[in-house]
Enzyme design. Structure first.
Site, PDB file in Angstrom:
ATOM      1  N   GLY A 149      77.394  91.638  31.827  1.00  0.00           N
ATOM      2  CA  GLY A 149      77.050  90.806  32.958  1.00  0.00           C
ATOM      3  C   GLY A 149      76.596  89.457  32.432  1.00  0.00           C
ATOM      4  O   GLY A 149      75.840  89.379  31.461  1.00  0.00           O
ATOM      5  N   CYS A 150      77.024  88.371  33.056  1.00  0.00           N
ATOM      6  CA  CYS A 150      76.772  87.033  32.501  1.00  0.00           C
ATOM      7  C   CYS A 150      75.284  86.709  32.446  1.00  0.00           C
ATOM      8  O   CYS A 150      74.788  86.218  31.424  1.00  0.00           O
ATOM      9  CB  CYS A 150      77.541  85.981  33.290  1.00  0.00           C
ATOM     10  SG  CYS A 150      77.273  86.023  35.084  1.00  0.00           S
ATOM     11  N   ASN A 151      74.543  86.986  33.515  1.00  0.00           N
ATOM     12  CA  ASN A 151      73.110  86.735  33.504  1.00  0.00           C
ATOM     13  C   ASN A 151      72.416  87.628  32.487  1.00  0.00           C
ATOM     14  O   ASN A 151      71.499  87.199  31.775  1.00  0.00           O
ATOM     15  CB  ASN A 151      72.504  86.988  34.890  1.00  0.00           C
ATOM     16  CG  ASN A 151      73.025  86.052  35.948  1.00  0.00           C
ATOM     17  OD1 ASN A 151      73.098  84.850  35.747  1.00  0.00           O
ATOM     18  ND2 ASN A 151      73.396  86.600  37.095  1.00  0.00           N
ATOM     19  N   THR A 154      72.928  86.512  28.851  1.00  0.00           N
ATOM     20  CA  THR A 154      72.214  85.263  28.600  1.00  0.00           C
ATOM     21  C   THR A 154      70.741  85.521  28.326  1.00  0.00           C
ATOM     22  O   THR A 154      70.165  85.007  27.358  1.00  0.00           O
ATOM     23  CB  THR A 154      72.371  84.308  29.791  1.00  0.00           C
ATOM     24  OG1 THR A 154      73.758  84.111  30.061  1.00  0.00           O
ATOM     25  CG2 THR A 154      71.723  82.969  29.509  1.00  0.00           C
TER      26      THR A 154
END
Length: 347
Positions: A149-151, A154
């Protein structure tokens, strides 16, 4: 050797970004693209920027269409990838860009997603610190990969070095993220319309409800945290792509400023795609647009006794498709940076 690839969800944002990267990959032949409601349309009608792929036509997303390729990339909404797993047994490598195979805990899946739980696959964040080294080591020779998942990736990349070095307290992590709406996919939703987004910032999934929370906790446990807890607040802002995550945690014990900075420097000093900026510098999302790069700025707030990490990524590139292609390269024994760039697009 040239590998044949099928990409599902090819009409969407994540699928389109996977195709953009793979189109420049010398070892890949994009043979098949699939979709659901747009099956039968030319790919170019939905991805007009992919000029080199203008002859491809979207086929239905079925096990029969996806089968028979060396590599299958599933760029589908959560809960839809798992139905194809059994039918893709002949594929040497399957990469899921959705959430279906990310979580190791069925209880977490039930609490944040619901529906059928599917076995966890090798997590596709190569630079992530683990108890035995880096996630990269686990990706070598992998045949089933769960892109992140991108969030989640990060924030995990932001905090993992401090956790592993024991210089932060992972029981009180606070993260606020400015995110572009492309992370929510291409489906028409009123709150994602331009008229609703322009000139405003809108928080969502507030109060511990965002589905990426257990994924972050899972990654921080891998880095050595015993009981990671996170307050996680994403905010939609009017930029098409990008994440700027500001994440902080208390300083652990009597860790010095030099020890704290050394944790991140040693973690990412030799990494190509995760870069720690010089002291005093902070990243911008504009600097990673289109790149497979995570730029990290580190500050030490002694008045609040917290370490503050600001990380910028392109949510569709490093956050999703770039991580998938980077992990694919590692799994296949190819150069890790093949078809990927650290250079963004400006202005």
């Amino acid at each position: 050797m040239t590998y044949s690839v099928a990409v599902s969800g090819a009409s969407g944002y994540a699928g389109g970004e996977v195709l953009r990267l793979l189109a420049g990959h010398p070892d890949i032949e994009i043979r098949t693209v699939t979709a659901h409601s747009s099956a039968g349309d030319p790919l170019i009608a939905h991805q007009p920027h992919l000029r080199s792929l203008r002859d491809l036509v979207l086929q239905p997303t079925t096990p029969e269409v996806l089968a028979g390729h060396d590599i299958v990339v599933l760029a589908l909404p959560h809960g839809q990838s798992g139905q194809y797993t059994d039918a893709l047994g002949d594929a040497s490598l399957v990469i899921d860009a959705g959430a279906d195979h990310r979580l190791t805990s069925e209880a977490d899946w039930n609490a944040f997603y619901g529906g059928s739980f599917h076995e966890p696959w090798t997590y596709g964040v190569p630079e992530l610190i683990t108890a035995t080294g880096r996630q990269r080591d686990r990706l070598v020779g992998a045949t089933r990969i769960a892109a992140p998942g991108c969030n989640a990736s990060t924030v995990s990349l932001s905090m993992a070095p401090g956790v592993a070095a024991g210089v932060i307290d992972a029981s009180d992590v606070v993260s606020v993220l400015a995110v572009g709406p492309s992370g929510a996919g291409k489906a028409l939703k009123t709150h994602l319309l331009g008229a609703e987004l322009m000139g405003t910032a809108s928080p969502y999934a507030v109060g511990g409800t965002h589905r990426h929370i257990p994924e972050i906790q899972q990654a921080l446990r891998q880095a050595g945290a015993s009981d990671p807890r996170i307050s996680f607040t994403p905010v939609l802002v009017p930029m098409a792509r990008g994440i700027l995550a500001t994440t902080s945690a208390p300083i652990a014990g009597d860790a010095s400023d030099s020890e704290i900075r050394e944790a991140w420097e040693s973690a990412y000093g030799d990494e190509t795609f995760v870069q720690l900026l010089p002291e005093g510098q902070m990243p911008r999302t504009a600097d990673v647009l289109g790149a497979n790069t995570a730029l990290i700025g580190l500050a030490i707030d002694r008045a609040a006794n917290r370490v503050v990490v600001v990380t910028a990524v392109d949510n569709l590139a490093k956050g999703t498709a770039g991580a998938a292609v980077q992990s694919m390269n590692i799994a296949l024994g190819l150069p890790e940076d093949r078809a990927l760039t650290v250079n963004g697009v400006a202005p």
